[in-house]
Design a protein around this motif. Structure first.
Motif, mmCIF file in Angstrom:
data_model
loop_
_atom_site.group_PDB
_atom_site.id
_atom_site.type_symbol
_atom_site.label_atom_id
_atom_site.label_comp_id
_atom_site.label_asym_id
_atom_site.label_seq_id
_atom_site.Cartn_x
_atom_site.Cartn_y
_atom_site.Cartn_z
ATOM 1 N N GLY A 90 0.793 -1.226 0.000
ATOM 2 C CA GLY A 90 0.000 0.000 0.000
ATOM 3 C C GLY A 90 0.822 1.271 0.000
ATOM 4 N N PHE A 91 1.833 1.313 -0.812
ATOM 5 C CA PHE A 91 2.681 2.518 -0.899
ATOM 6 C C PHE A 91 3.499 2.449 -2.185
ATOM 7 C CE2 PHE A 91 5.193 -0.766 1.029
ATOM 8 C CZ PHE A 91 6.411 -0.651 0.403
ATOM 9 N N GLN A 92 4.060 3.604 -2.542
ATOM 10 C CA GLN A 92 5.078 3.642 -3.612
ATOM 11 C C GLN A 92 6.363 4.260 -3.064
ATOM 12 O OE1 GLN A 92 1.815 4.401 -6.763
ATOM 13 N NE2 GLN A 92 3.721 4.157 -7.844
ATOM 14 N N CYS A 93 6.394 5.599 -2.932
ATOM 15 C CA CYS A 93 7.595 6.142 -2.279
ATOM 16 C C CYS A 93 7.559 5.841 -0.785
ATOM 17 C CB CYS A 93 7.728 7.639 -2.538
ATOM 18 S SG CYS A 93 6.735 8.709 -1.478
ATOM 19 N N GLY A 94 6.377 5.771 -0.204
ATOM 20 C CA GLY A 94 6.234 5.403 1.203
ATOM 21 C C GLY A 94 6.380 6.551 2.180
ATOM 22 N N PHE A 95 6.512 7.777 1.680
ATOM 23 C CA PHE A 95 6.710 8.917 2.588
ATOM 24 C C PHE A 95 5.456 9.186 3.411
ATOM 25 C CE2 PHE A 95 7.852 13.312 3.754
ATOM 26 C CZ PHE A 95 9.197 13.150 4.048
ATOM 27 N N CYS A 96 4.293 8.833 2.856
ATOM 28 C CA CYS A 96 3.027 9.043 3.565
ATOM 29 C C CYS A 96 2.673 7.881 4.480
ATOM 30 C CB CYS A 96 1.898 9.233 2.549
ATOM 31 S SG CYS A 96 1.558 7.732 1.587
ATOM 32 N N THR A 97 3.380 6.754 4.341
ATOM 33 C CA THR A 97 2.906 5.487 4.910
ATOM 34 C C THR A 97 2.868 5.489 6.429
ATOM 35 O OG1 THR A 97 3.842 4.405 2.971
ATOM 36 C CG2 THR A 97 3.235 2.986 4.815
ATOM 37 N N LEU A 127 -2.638 12.773 2.964
ATOM 38 C CA LEU A 127 -2.481 12.837 1.507
ATOM 39 C C LEU A 127 -1.470 11.800 1.035
ATOM 40 C CD1 LEU A 127 -2.238 16.690 0.906
ATOM 41 C CD2 LEU A 127 -4.252 15.225 0.659
ATOM 42 N N CYS A 128 -1.719 11.253 -0.143
ATOM 43 C CA CYS A 128 -0.716 10.441 -0.828
ATOM 44 C C CYS A 128 -0.621 10.951 -2.254
ATOM 45 C CB CYS A 128 -1.106 8.963 -0.820
ATOM 46 S SG CYS A 128 0.059 7.976 -1.796
ATOM 47 N N ARG A 129 0.593 11.258 -2.709
ATOM 48 C CA ARG A 129 0.764 11.802 -4.052
ATOM 49 C C ARG A 129 1.083 10.726 -5.079
ATOM 50 N NH1 ARG A 129 -1.180 15.650 -7.234
ATOM 51 N NH2 ARG A 129 0.359 17.130 -8.052
ATOM 52 N N CYS A 130 1.409 9.506 -4.600
ATOM 53 C CA CYS A 130 1.940 8.503 -5.534
ATOM 54 C C CYS A 130 0.926 7.462 -5.979
ATOM 55 C CB CYS A 130 3.092 7.743 -4.889
ATOM 56 S SG CYS A 130 4.472 8.736 -4.343
ATOM 57 N N THR A 131 0.079 6.993 -5.076
ATOM 58 C CA THR A 131 -0.634 5.731 -5.331
ATOM 59 C C THR A 131 -1.973 5.878 -6.010
ATOM 60 O OG1 THR A 131 -1.727 5.826 -3.190
ATOM 61 C CG2 THR A 131 0.393 4.687 -3.271
#
Ligand code: FES
Length: 882
Positions: A90-97, A127-131
């Motif tokens: 459930g992430f891409q860059c994972g900064f929001c995770t 917020l998530c900018r990637c997923t």
């Protein structure tokens, strides 16, 4: 307070927020995304209640129980919610995770799932900018999207990201997740004027402040011109930028820098700098900018030395040319359509802001750890600007918290490096969210005029485009974005008569730069809208008009001159993409439209080269280590694009290994001989091909019985030079409902068909497509960096709307079945491309619903309301008109 169960004592500074307090304690799982309580990356629990720690005073947590993501599990033993994020990837860059895991943990069932009707409202503050949020929804729902590792079978399976366990538990280090002891901090003074000459700077009061170590102005920096935009060839961008200049050309430009023992002291000292400006006339409208008599942005510079097309006309780059005879093609056409389309200014909004820390290593070599997508290109330019040998500079990355092209700019590393060289001590600079809006280059706003002619069957007889791009105060990426934006969008269509006139011009606005799609999104919006109008004129479906006109294998790729011979059909899946998107829309499923709303469908196509032109190079090593593991050395960085996963999968598959036995050393100029970097969607195709070649070389060496070297390693080497290049395709389809009384638009159905060749990791690819679609929907409907006399007025996520979970529909992702002759194992790149056809597909659906066509992005609610009102009044008789 107790932090993750451990008593902590100390003395937070007056007004200090809980986030910086926790980070000073060494808990870097708590991220800085916005400083304003808008993004949720800093979420922690205080006595079990989620709070945004960036707006929660540290003193209010005294005597309380503070829980960060690290208190909820470990990489070895993840907690229930962390396990859900692992299972769903459930992430891409994972900064929001970390923020999601913490917030979810307050609401979760014992198994880690979150079952709530009001999920979208609950996570509005995260917020998530990637997923695009689908994989986060899957995690919260307890879905499993990954295949287990093992068995020596990795390729084509959704194996998890190598760093997944550390990401979901808060132990993966991003750029500035480093101990703070002994580090100096750099703060910036920026210009309040759009165009001014710095007459005087008095630094005495700032320099005298206790704790200040260095003040830098234009008098203290190298007199070297360069560009913040980075490319394989530094000649691609104009040399028009100086580290600190005595002329400022946009509101927000760096004027001076202070280095001090703390951020607070550095910012205090900045406020003590006294600057006298001679304010000069400014131009903000790109049309006006190239007219005679307009204020010149770089009029004093040499066209040849700075590589500016026409400084005296504010034109940084231009192309004018024609193939065939457009006038004759239009004259002979049975159908003609034309129009002018405009796109807005958009910011990347990567949750991790730009940041860098520099220091000198034990050999006195300059080391810069940066949030860059292009470590080697930053290394080379730092060496150029600072007058150092390349081997005296090392650039490394941690995990990067999102890039989308924005981190292909060198906007912080130069000053940090200079400050390190001057002080001899570690120095770091981390931009604020406001500086991201006011200083960092975003998407180029464009005006695109299109005229199309077609015969009675809808076959194109002429294409004419006139494009104007606002590159802002500096020309970084201005030429590249202009040429690329016009290239694959025009080359997608076979037509004997084409004319293209395109110019990128300077203005005194915040600079534009590289952003997902690299100009294609803007030009595709116009062409695909015009083509939709042509289909209506002829009486063809949106898919059919494209089938009759798109390029096919055997065709040349033609824009306005000689065919691009470096671009080839390594594979072709556009026909399948058109079928897949058309079929999905024809099923008629999706959300129901609210009563009384107008419903319409739209479709758009896009093509992208799988590698940028004029060379993109990667060297890689794959080594059998003495401990029996296999290591990869590659220069490209991981910033949520999935490169790390793909590289590990390629090696594991080639050598028949469990991916868990493969270690990756990436994003470091010491890790490989060279890598142009992760842009232009090259992480899988270029760096991936080099990694695959190195794995094959290692296998050959092992099979030949090559003995280990002095370090006990057997090393395979591979390289790739990015030529020739293949093409990839995307087709997006939507059904929308529009309330004509309010301008509110809902996407009832969204489908994207992609031609990505052989899919290496289905879950990662799906995430990239969904993330690109989410950004496409954002810039189609909501996102716009607004300026008033050149000053950015949208300076926070509070008034710049990054799509939230509730703003985005689920997008069905379909894959064409193709095998590329050039990509590794038949794969093609698919990072940027999903963005490109989204806005025109929505615009075409609005046209279908309303009978009136949008010509401007974003199609914000007020604009759609006006469009609906005007459409209504134009169909009323004068007596009906109120
Ligand atoms: Fe959510 Fe990158 S994965 S911001």
């Amino acid at each position: 307070m107790n932090v993750d169960g451990t008593p902590v004592t100390g003395d937070p500074a007056p007004g200090q927020c809980l986030r910086t307090w926790l980070r000073e304690l060494g808990n870097t799982s708590v991220k800085k995304g916005c400083d304003a309580g808008d993004c949720g990356a800093c979420s922690v629990l205080v006595d079990g209640r989620p709070v945004h720690s960036c707006v929660h005073p540290a003193v209010r947590a005294v005597g309380r129980e503070v829980t960060t993501v690290r208190g909820l599990g470990t990489p070895e033993e993840p907690g229930p919610v962390q396990q859900r994020f692992l299972d769903a990837q459930g992430f891409q860059c994972g900064f929001c995770t970390a923020g999601y895991v913490v917030t979810a943990s307050a609401l979760a069932e014992p198994d880690g799932t979150v079952a709530r009707e009001d999920l979208e409202a609950t996570f509005k503050g995260n917020l998530c900018r990637c997923t695009g949020y689908r994989s986060i929804r899957d995690a919260l729902a307890g879905k499993t999207n990954v295949s287990p590792c093992g068995g020596g079978r990795a390729f084509g399976r959704s194996t998890p990201a190598p760093a997944a366990r550390r990401v979901v538990t808060g132990w993966e280090d991003y750029t500035l997740d480093l101990p703070l002891d002994g580090v100096l901090h750099l703060a910036l003074l920026t210009s309040p004027h759009a165009h001014a000459r710095v007459v005087r700077i008095d630094t005495a009061r700032a320099a005298a402040l206790p704790g200040v170590r260095l003040v830098l102005t234009h008098r203290d920096v190298p007199d070297v011109l360069y560009s913040t935009g980075r490319h394989a060839s530094r000649l691609d961008d104009p040399d028009d930028t100086r580290m600190l200049d005595d002329v400022v050309r946009f509101c927000g430009q760096r004027v001076a820098a202070v280095v001090a023992e703390s951020v607070a002291v550095a910012e205090h000292a900045v406020a003590l700098l006294e600057v006298e400006y001679d304010v000069l006339p400014a131009v903000h409208d790109p049309e006006e900018s190239r007219r005679p008599g307009s204020p010149l942005v770089h009029g004093e510079k040499s066209a040849t030395r700075s590589r500016i097309s026409e400084p005296a006309r504010n034109v940084v780059a231009q192309t004018h040319g024609e193939v065939g005879d457009v006038a004759a093609g239009l004259a002979s056409a049975a159908h003609r359509v034309s129009g002018t389309w405009r796109t807005g200014r958009v910011t990347h909004a990567a949750l991790e802001t730009h940041g860098a820390r520099g220091w000198l290593d034990e050999d006195g070599r300059l080391v810069v750890r940066s949030s860059t997508q292009v470590p080697f290109l930053v290394r080379d330019e730092l060496a150029h600007v600072l007058g150092l040998e390349r081997d005296r500079v090392r650039v490394v990355t941690g995990r990067v918290g999102g890039g989308f092209g924005g981190k292909q700019e060198m906007v912080v590393e130069d000053l940090v490096a200079l400050a390190v060289l001057r002080t001899g001590e570690p120095v770091q600079l981390e931009l604020t969210r406001e500086q991201q809006f006011t200083m960092v280059p975003g998407r180029h706003p464009m005006r695109v005029e299109v005229e199309l002619g077609a015969d009675a069957d809808g076959v194109l007889t002429a294409m004419r485009l006139d494009v104007l791009s606002d590159t802002g105060a500096y020309g970084n990426h201005g030429p590249g974005v202009l040429f690329h934006g016009c290239h694959e969008s025009v080359a997608l269509y076979r037509c004997a008569n084409k004319r293209l006139d395109a110019e990128a011009v300077y203005t005194h606005n915040v600079p534009s730069g590289a952003f997902r799609g690299y100009g294609l999104g803007q030009v595709v919006f116009a062409i695909e809208s015009a083509l939709d109008e042509l289909a209506r004129e002829v009486g063809l479906s949106p898919a059919e008009v494209r089938r009759r006109n798109v390029v096919r294998p055997g065709d040349d790729f033609v824009v306005n001159g000689a065919p691009d011979t470096d671009l080839v059909f390594g594979s072709y899946g556009l026909d399948q993409c058109l079928d897949l998107a058309e079929e999905a829309l024809a099923r008629g499923d999706g959300d129901p439209a609210p009563e009384g709303w107008l419903v319409g469908e739209g479709l758009a196509a896009a093509m992208i080269a799988t590698i940028p032109p004029r060379g993109h190079h990667a060297d890689a090593t794959v080594a059998c280590e003495p401990d029996g593991t296999v290591s990869i050395g590659v220069g490209t960085a991981e910033f949520g694009n999935g490169t790390a996963t793909v590289h590990v999968q390629l090696v594991a598959e080639e050598l028949g290994l469990d991916p868990a036995r493969v270690r990756l050393h990436a994003g470091d100029t010491d890790a490989a001989a060279y890598d142009t970097g992760a842009y232009g969607s090259t992480g899988s195709v270029v760096a991936g091909s080099a990694v695959l070649a190195a794995a094959r070389d290692l296998r050959r060496r092992l099979a030949a019985g090559e003995p280990p070297d002095a370090d006990g390693r057997v090393v395979g080497r591979g390289e790739h030079h990015g030529s020739p290049r293949s093409v990839a395709f995307n087709v997006h389809g939507v059904r929308v409902a529009l309330d004509p009384a309010t301008g509110e638009l809902r996407i009832l159905r969204s489908v994207q068909a992609v031609d990505a060749g052989v899919v290496i990791n289905p879950e990662q690819l799906r995430g990239q497509v969904e993330g690109g679609v989410a950004q496409g929907i954002g810039s189609a409907l909501f996102e716009e960096v607004r300026l008033a006399d050149g000053e950015v007025t949208t300076r926070s996520f509070r008034n710049y709307r990054v799509p939230q979970m509730g703003d985005l529909p689920e997008t069905e992702v379909r894959y064409a079945d193709t095998h590329d002759a050039l990509g590794p194992h038949g794969a093609k790149s698919m990072s940027e491309a999903p963005y490109n056809p989204v806005a025109p597909a929505i615009a075409n659906a609005v046209r279908d619903a309303l009978g009136a066509r949008p010509h401007e992005l974003p199609m914000s609610r007020d604009r759609l309301w006006r469009l609906a009102r005007n459409a209504r009044s134009s169909t009323r008789s004068p007596q009906e008109d109120p």
